[in-house]
Design an enzyme around this catalytic site. Structure first.
Site, PDB file in Angstrom:
ATOM      1  N   SER A   1       0.818  -1.218   0.000  1.00  0.00           N
ATOM      2  CA  SER A   1       0.000   0.000   0.000  1.00  0.00           C
ATOM      3  C   SER A   1       0.853   1.270   0.000  1.00  0.00           C
ATOM      4  CB  SER A   1      -0.943  -0.016   1.208  1.00  0.00           C
ATOM      5  OG  SER A   1      -0.166  -0.167   2.356  1.00  0.00           O
TER       6      SER A   1
ATOM      7  N   ASP B   1      -4.464  -0.747  -2.018  1.00  0.00           N
ATOM      8  CA  ASP B   1      -5.061  -1.275  -0.792  1.00  0.00           C
ATOM      9  C   ASP B   1      -5.569  -2.696  -1.096  1.00  0.00           C
ATOM     10  OD1 ASP B   1      -6.895  -1.900   1.183  1.00  0.00           O
ATOM     11  OD2 ASP B   1      -7.421   0.218   1.505  1.00  0.00           O
TER      12      ASP B   1
ATOM     13  N   LYS C   1       3.427 -18.448   7.401  1.00  0.00           N
ATOM     14  CA  LYS C   1       2.899 -18.747   8.733  1.00  0.00           C
ATOM     15  C   LYS C   1       2.668 -17.447   9.492  1.00  0.00           C
ATOM     16  CE  LYS C   1       5.577 -19.546  12.520  1.00  0.00           C
ATOM     17  NZ  LYS C   1       6.313 -18.351  12.977  1.00  0.00           N
TER      18      LYS C   1
ATOM     19  N   HIS D   1       9.076 -22.588   7.295  1.00  0.00           N
ATOM     20  CA  HIS D   1      10.421 -22.544   6.699  1.00  0.00           C
ATOM     21  C   HIS D   1      11.352 -23.623   7.263  1.00  0.00           C
ATOM     22  CE1 HIS D   1      11.420 -20.100  10.263  1.00  0.00           C
ATOM     23  NE2 HIS D   1      12.684 -20.330  10.005  1.00  0.00           N
TER      24      HIS D   1
ATOM     25  N   GLU E   1      16.805 -19.372  21.727  1.00  0.00           N
ATOM     26  CA  GLU E   1      17.351 -18.190  21.054  1.00  0.00           C
ATOM     27  C   GLU E   1      17.874 -17.244  22.118  1.00  0.00           C
ATOM     28  OE1 GLU E   1      14.550 -18.003  17.092  1.00  0.00           O
ATOM     29  OE2 GLU E   1      13.726 -17.171  18.924  1.00  0.00           O
TER      30      GLU E   1
ATOM     31  N   ASP F   1       3.999 -19.418  18.059  1.00  0.00           N
ATOM     32  CA  ASP F   1       5.032 -18.899  17.155  1.00  0.00           C
ATOM     33  C   ASP F   1       5.936 -20.005  16.612  1.00  0.00           C
ATOM     34  OD1 ASP F   1       6.541 -16.921  15.806  1.00  0.00           O
ATOM     35  OD2 ASP F   1       7.993 -16.833  17.438  1.00  0.00           O
TER      36      ASP F   1
ATOM     37  N   HIS G   1       7.016 -25.260  13.874  1.00  0.00           N
ATOM     38  CA  HIS G   1       8.379 -25.757  13.651  1.00  0.00           C
ATOM     39  C   HIS G   1       8.695 -27.018  14.477  1.00  0.00           C
ATOM     40  CE1 HIS G   1       8.608 -22.004  11.678  1.00  0.00           C
ATOM     41  NE2 HIS G   1       9.125 -21.274  12.637  1.00  0.00           N
TER      42      HIS G   1
ATOM     43  N   LYS H   1      12.789 -17.369  24.014  1.00  0.00           N
ATOM     44  CA  LYS H   1      13.579 -16.205  23.618  1.00  0.00           C
ATOM     45  C   LYS H   1      14.448 -15.814  24.813  1.00  0.00           C
ATOM     46  CE  LYS H   1      11.192 -15.114  19.726  1.00  0.00           C
ATOM     47  NZ  LYS H   1      11.821 -15.317  18.413  1.00  0.00           N
TER      48      LYS H   1
HETATM   49  C1  BG6 Z   1       9.943 -17.816  13.123  1.00  0.00           C
HETATM   50  C2  BG6 Z   1       9.465 -17.198  14.407  1.00  0.00           C
HETATM   51  O1  BG6 Z   1       8.919 -18.558  12.506  1.00  0.00           O
HETATM   52  O2  BG6 Z   1      11.028 -18.679  13.394  1.00  0.00           O
HETATM   53  C3  BG6 Z   1      10.594 -16.465  15.110  1.00  0.00           C
HETATM   54  O3  BG6 Z   1       8.406 -16.302  14.135  1.00  0.00           O
HETATM   55  C4  BG6 Z   1      11.772 -17.382  15.295  1.00  0.00           C
HETATM   56  O4  BG6 Z   1      10.157 -15.960  16.359  1.00  0.00           O
HETATM   57  C5  BG6 Z   1      12.147 -18.041  13.979  1.00  0.00           C
HETATM   58  O5  BG6 Z   1      12.855 -16.602  15.785  1.00  0.00           O
HETATM   59  C6  BG6 Z   1      13.220 -19.086  14.154  1.00  0.00           C
HETATM   60  O6  BG6 Z   1      13.644 -19.496  12.889  1.00  0.00           O
HETATM   61  P1  BG6 Z   1      15.157 -19.747  12.587  1.00  0.00           P
HETATM   62  O7  BG6 Z   1      15.179 -20.229  11.162  1.00  0.00           O
HETATM   63  O8  BG6 Z   1      15.860 -18.436  12.766  1.00  0.00           O
HETATM   64  O9  BG6 Z   1      15.589 -20.777  13.574  1.00  0.00           O
END
Ligand code: BG6
Length: 470
Positions: free
Chosen positions: A50, A91, A144, A174, A212, A231, A236, A322
């Site tokens: 946008s 938009d 996602k 991913h 992390e 998340d 994952h 985190k």
């Molecule tokens: C994402 C999350 O899908 O994956 C993030 O939203 C997370 O919060 C991330 O940090 C971790 O992915 P990777 O590939 O960095 O391990």
């Protein structure tokens, strides 16, 4: 299971909704560059957003992103990518935006529409694509999170499936495009020695840690609506569990893998409050976009059961957070101890004698652990790990692989409708339930209550930083 060839008809344009967003800047542009470099992208790339942006400004953004990702070694590839770019401003609620897109697509008949936008807009864009006649023969790639609970995932699936057939919907997780995770599938089923021990008779417990050492990195607003369970765990970590727990696929090809993975999600026992420990790092409430009294979890540990013939009675422990002590992802499949304890030292100090360890990031490794006698008169030994693989991962993100596959129409590394819904059904009973959220110190391994969760069966194995590895 080669997924990279264009089996059916390749997409003849790539449309990126949300082209001015963070995801596009950090992940998608470097992935496009890598695709062009490897000859996997040579069709118009049309960004939609946008913001008021000239074509030149978009090109600059793409260039900056690629150079920030440290990838400018191939000037020819970069200038070719820039020549493929176009920009459509509009938009997402306005049908005129989709008419402009229609024009920009020109002769393209089979575009791939990538929704790199907030999930709240997925349905609007999908419906407007259909209304503008941009969905026939097209594909849709959805980032996602796919839904935020079972009901919303079902609703989103219904909308997507009312416009696109299932094999034209590419739901991204991913993690599925990561080498180390694809190797779990390979390692399990390319070897015969594993199968006899890979079950309830020999496996004592399985644990997975995704930690992390950084916080929400400016994504406070998103994180407040998600939390750790939504998340990274429901997607994952559950995908990793599925690859570790699945039965052998009944034929070669990804459809069979999808079938077996879906059965794992269906066999997971729905979570109950007692299976869960939540934590929040001290300082989270001061992050931008975070409520002063937020009770959103930045850490989550849980105990999972898979009610299947193979895994009945084996506890699975999952943990992520985190601001933890290290950035690493690791799986530990702990085997049962020998039936008799013949040597005084056969229980090692760290408690895990025999196990298979998959290091998933930041480096990748597969290691088997065993005790071996130390030279000398006494029957005492040491713990050794036999490394089958130990590699530093390149900085290639999984996005190039996933986008190449989606453009080619290969759905192997994407998640299927039934699997997504079955995974949400597992976490649904504990979502948004009143819960204790324990504070933990940034730089720690999370709240101590998580230790109590696992204590009856094992203890957490904290992934070592690479420089600490002995
Ligand atoms: C994402 C999350 O899908 O994956 C993030 O939203 C997370 O919060 C991330 O940090 C971790 O992915 P990777 O590939 O960095 O391990």
């Amino acid at each position: 299971m080669n997924t990279s060839n264009c089996r059916n008809s390749c997409a003849d344009a790539l449309v990126i909704f949300g082209v001015t967003g963070d995801l596009a800047y950090k992940m998608i542009f470097p992935a496009l560059y890598s695709m062009v470099k490897h000859g996997a992208l040579n069709v118009p790339v049309i960004g939609v957003a946008s913001s008021k942006l000239s074509q030149a400004q978009l090109r600059k953004r793409v260039k900056d992103s690629i150079s920030e990702a440290g990838k400018t070694d191939d000037r020819k590839a970069l200038s070719h990518l820039l020549s493929l770019l176009q920009y459509v401003k509009g938009d997402y609620n306005d049908p005129a935006t989709f008419m402009s897109l229609y024009q920009a697509l020109g002769n393209a008949k089979r575009p791939a529409h990538y929704l790199a936008i907030p999930p709240a807009l997925f349905a609007t864009v999908i419906k407007n694509l259909a209304a503008a006649g941009l969905a026939a023969q097209a594909r849709v790639i959805v980032e996602k999170p796919f839904g935020r609970d079972l009901a919303s995932a079902r609703e989103l699936n219904d909308i997507a499936l009312s416009v696109f057939p299932e094999d034209s919907i590419f739901r991204i997780d991913h993690y599925l495009g990561k080498e180390a995770i694809m190797n779990i599938l390979y390692f399990r089923f390319a070897n015969s020695f594993l199968e006899p021990i890979w079950n309830r008779n020999n496996v004592a417990s399985v644990q997975i840690t995704l930690s992390e050492d950084f916080g929400v990195k400016g994504r406070g607003v998103f994180y407040e609506s998600a939390g750790c369970l939504r998340d990274v765990i429901q997607n994952h970590l559950f995908q990793i569990v599925a690859l570790l727990a699945m039965e052998p696929p009944v034929f070669q090809g990804y459809a069979a893998v999808h079938n077996e993975k879906a059965k794992v999600f269906q066999a997971m026992r729905p979570l109950q409050p007692d299976d869960m420990v939540y934590g929040q790092y001290a300082g989270y409430r001061k992050e931008h976009g975070v409520a002063k009294n937020s009770r959103v979890e930045t850490f989550c540990a849980l105990k999972l059961h898979i009610d299947s013939w193979r895994w009945q009675g084996v506890p699975w422990y999952l943990r992520s957070g985190k601001c933890m002590a290290a950035t690493a992802a690791e799986v530990l499949v702990e085997l049962k101890p020998p039936p008799q304890r013949l040597f005084d030292d056969s229980a090692p100090t760290n408690g895990h004698a025999n196990y298979v360890r998959f290091r998933l990031s930041p480096n990748t490794a597969v290691a088997l652990a065993a005790r071996v006698k130390r030279a000398g008169e006494e029957f005492i030994g040491d713990q050794h790990e036999l490394y089958l693989l130990e590699e530093q991962l390149g900085n290639e993100s999984p996005y190039a692989r996933l986008l190449t596959d989606a453009m080619a129409g290969n759905g192997g590394l994407f998640t299927r409708e039934d699997a997504i819904e079955a995974a949400w059904a597992v976490v649904d009973p504990v979502l948004d339930k009143p819960r204790e959220v324990y504070r933990y110190k940034a730089g720690s391994w999370g709240p101590k209550q998580a230790d109590a969760l696992i204590a009856a069966d094992s203890h957490w194995h904290n992934p070592k930083l690479i420089k600490d590895k002995k």
